[in-house]
Structure formats: structure tokens, C-alpha cells
Design an enzyme around this catalytic site. Structure first.
Site, PDB file in Angstrom:
ATOM      1  N   PHE A  99      19.783  -2.028  -7.022  1.00 34.70           N
ATOM      2  CA  PHE A  99      20.588  -3.206  -7.361  1.00 34.70           C
ATOM      3  C   PHE A  99      21.995  -3.076  -6.780  1.00 34.70           C
ATOM      4  O   PHE A  99      22.994  -3.352  -7.449  1.00 34.70           O
ATOM      5  CB  PHE A  99      20.653  -3.404  -8.878  1.00 34.70           C
TER       6      PHE A  99
ATOM      7  N   ARG B 100      25.130  -3.921  -4.772  1.00 37.35           N
ATOM      8  CA  ARG B 100      25.887  -5.092  -4.335  1.00 37.35           C
ATOM      9  C   ARG B 100      27.330  -4.656  -4.104  1.00 37.35           C
ATOM     10  O   ARG B 100      27.751  -3.613  -4.592  1.00 37.35           O
ATOM     11  CB  ARG B 100      25.860  -6.190  -5.399  1.00 37.35           C
TER      12      ARG B 100
ATOM     13  N   CYS C  92       0.820  -1.206   0.000  1.00 35.08           N
ATOM     14  CA  CYS C  92       0.000   0.000   0.000  1.00 35.08           C
ATOM     15  C   CYS C  92       0.856   1.258   0.000  1.00 35.08           C
ATOM     16  O   CYS C  92       1.978   1.260   0.469  1.00 35.08           O
ATOM     17  CB  CYS C  92      -0.904   0.033   1.235  1.00 35.08           C
TER      18      CYS C  92
END
Length: 277
Positions: free
Chosen positions: A260, A262, A120
């Protein structure tokens, strides 16, 4: 173990060609329970959350909604004694907030008469304009090291105690520009974990949270960027992808947004001019 986790029976299946091996044992799961938030005795919303740090959650939620601006705007938060389970015990699943006298009560536009889940958020074509119009602390961009940001998801993972036991919760952490941990909270709802982190800063009187980085264990949604904007946080780092609306609001507010992320790599969707590489 308390109410954060609970042991439940699970049957594990392992396949060996056409043969199936079964093993029934106890497994540790993350607890998910409703929390109803009331203001002045009137129901405002119900969210599905992992019990714990509920007072922080309420402060963070009300701050993100623009209902309060500081801890002084709340006079009292208490669990309702009338909310009981089958055995008559207090479920601690209803919190009633008493606002300070100078704070107007929330309007009808703040009420959510459906249960709030981790999916939500605020929707619609005017969402960004609404958030930018009611924010209390405009973002002040700061220069940050890309190498430091790249290490933060791993630092967050090291603090995810409940995830290590259950694999079933999200985490949100607040870190200094140098990569030191300020706050980490876990919850079945990513928005709840964020509210708990920001709520802790509200309670400590440490707003705005300008010299900081918000780190997300999953994706960067619009709602989480909305909360960062309201708190004045200048950078958000996510393990997974951002949504298009999250990128839009990050660019509009001047927030560094990386996804993303890393060790050794990341995608920067907004604010790259403020990164030192």
C-alpha cells in the site's frame, strides 16, 4: 505499433439518466499471446504473456525455477521455426532452450502441463522450505531510506508506457537504493514482468541483485517474493497488498516488504528494522 499493443473496435456507453449515448471507435489494447518454453525440445511450460523481451523472460523463469544459475548455463535460446500461424508466418510463440553441457535437464517436477496465468505460482504448505532450500543467492539485508522507498511506485508509474496506452498491463521495476531506475518491464502477467526484469540481470551477468529494490505495480504475491529471494533482492515494494505467504517468506528470508505504498505513506510487513525513517 508492433505486437505489444493492438487496435480493436470498442463501443463506449455513457448514461444520462434513462438515455444511453453510444460511440464506436478504435481502442488500444495490450496483446496477450501464449509463449511455450521448451528445454532440449521438450515442452516445459506455456505462459500467457505480452510479446517482447521473451529471451529475458525465459532466463528469468529458468533462474527462478532453479534450473539455471547464470547465463553460462544456457548455450542457446531460439524461436522454433515450425510454430506458424494461419498464413504460414512464424508466430514467435515457441522458444527452445539448449542448456550447457554441465547443466542437468529439468526434472518432471518442473513441468507444468497447464497454461500459466498471472494467478499461477508455487503452492502448498512446504513452499517456503522448497524455495529457501534451492535459492542460489541468500539475501543480504541492507539499510534503506523509507522516504526513498515511498517514492518508487511513482517512479515506476512514470515508466509504464504500455499501461499509459492500454491500462491493461502490470509492471515490475528494479531500482537502486538511491531510487535510480535499473530495469522496468511491463506484461499482462505480473510474474512475466518480474521474470523479464530478473532475466535481464542474468543475461548481463549481474547476479545476485543485492543492491536493489524490486517494485511491483500491484499486489505482492508469494510467487513474486519467491523470485526476489532466488535473486537475492533485499527489498520489495508493492502498490497494493501482500498475501500472507508473501509476508511469511519475506520474514524468513530477511527481505524488507512494503505494501500500500503511496507518496507519504506505506505499510511495512517485514524487515522494518532495516529502514531508516
Amino acid at each position: 505499433m508492433g505486437r505489444i499493443t493492438r487496435r480493436m473496435r470498442v463501443t463506449r456507453l455513457r448514461f444520462h439518466g434513462e438515455d444511453v449515448e453510444t460511440d464506436t471507435r478504435a481502442d488500444v489494447l495490450a496483446v496477450e499471446e501464449p509463449l511455450e518454453i521448451r528445454v532440449g525440445g521438450r515442452s516445459l511450460t506455456t505462459t500467457m504473456r505480452t510479446p517482447g523481451h521473451d529471451i529475458e523472460l525465459v532466463h528469468g523463469f529458468l533462474f527462478a525455477e532453479g534450473i539455471i544459475r547464470s547465463r553460462e548455463d544456457i548455450r542457446e535460446v531460439r524461436y522454433c521455426p515450425g510454430a506458424t500461424g494461419p498464413g504460414g508466418e512464424n508466430t514467435y510463440n515457441v522458444l527452445d532452450v539448449t542448456l550447457a553441457e554441465h547443466v542437468p535437464p529439468p526434472g518432471r517436477e518442473h513441468e507444468r502441463h497447464v497454461t500459466t496465468t498471472s494467478a499461477c505460482g508455487v503452492c502448498g504448505s512446504t513452499s517456503i522450505e522448497q524455495v529457501m532450500g534451492r535459492r542460489v543467492h541468500p539475501v543480504q539485508p541492507i539499510r534503506l531510506s523509507a522516504q526513498t522507498l515511498g517514492r518508487l511506485p511513482e517512479a515506476l508509474r512514470e515508466s509504464q508506457d504500455v499501461f499509459s496506452r492500454t491500462g491493461g498491463v502490470h509492471a515490475v521495476g528494479l531500482f537502486t537504493p538511491e531510487g535510480e531506475t535499473i530495469e522496468v518491464r511491463e506484461d499482462v502477467g505480473r510474474h512475466n514482468a518480474c521474470d523479464k526484469v530478473i532475466g535481464a540481470r542474468v543475461i548481463d551477468g549481474a547476479m545476485p541483485v543485492r543492491e536493489s529494490v524490486l517494485v511491483l505495480s500491484g499486489r505482492a504475491s508469494f510467487e513474486l517474493l519467491h523470485k526476489a529471494v532466488m535473486a537475492g533482492i533485499p527489498a520489495v515494494v508493492a502498490v497494493s497488498a501482500p498475501s500472507t505467504l508473501a509476508v511469511d517468506i519475506a520474514r524468513e528470508a530477511g527481505i524488507i516488504l512494503a505494501g500500500f505504498t503511496r507518496p507519504g505513506r506505506m505499510n511495512v510487513y517485514a524487515g522494518e528494522a532495516w529502514l531508516d525513517t
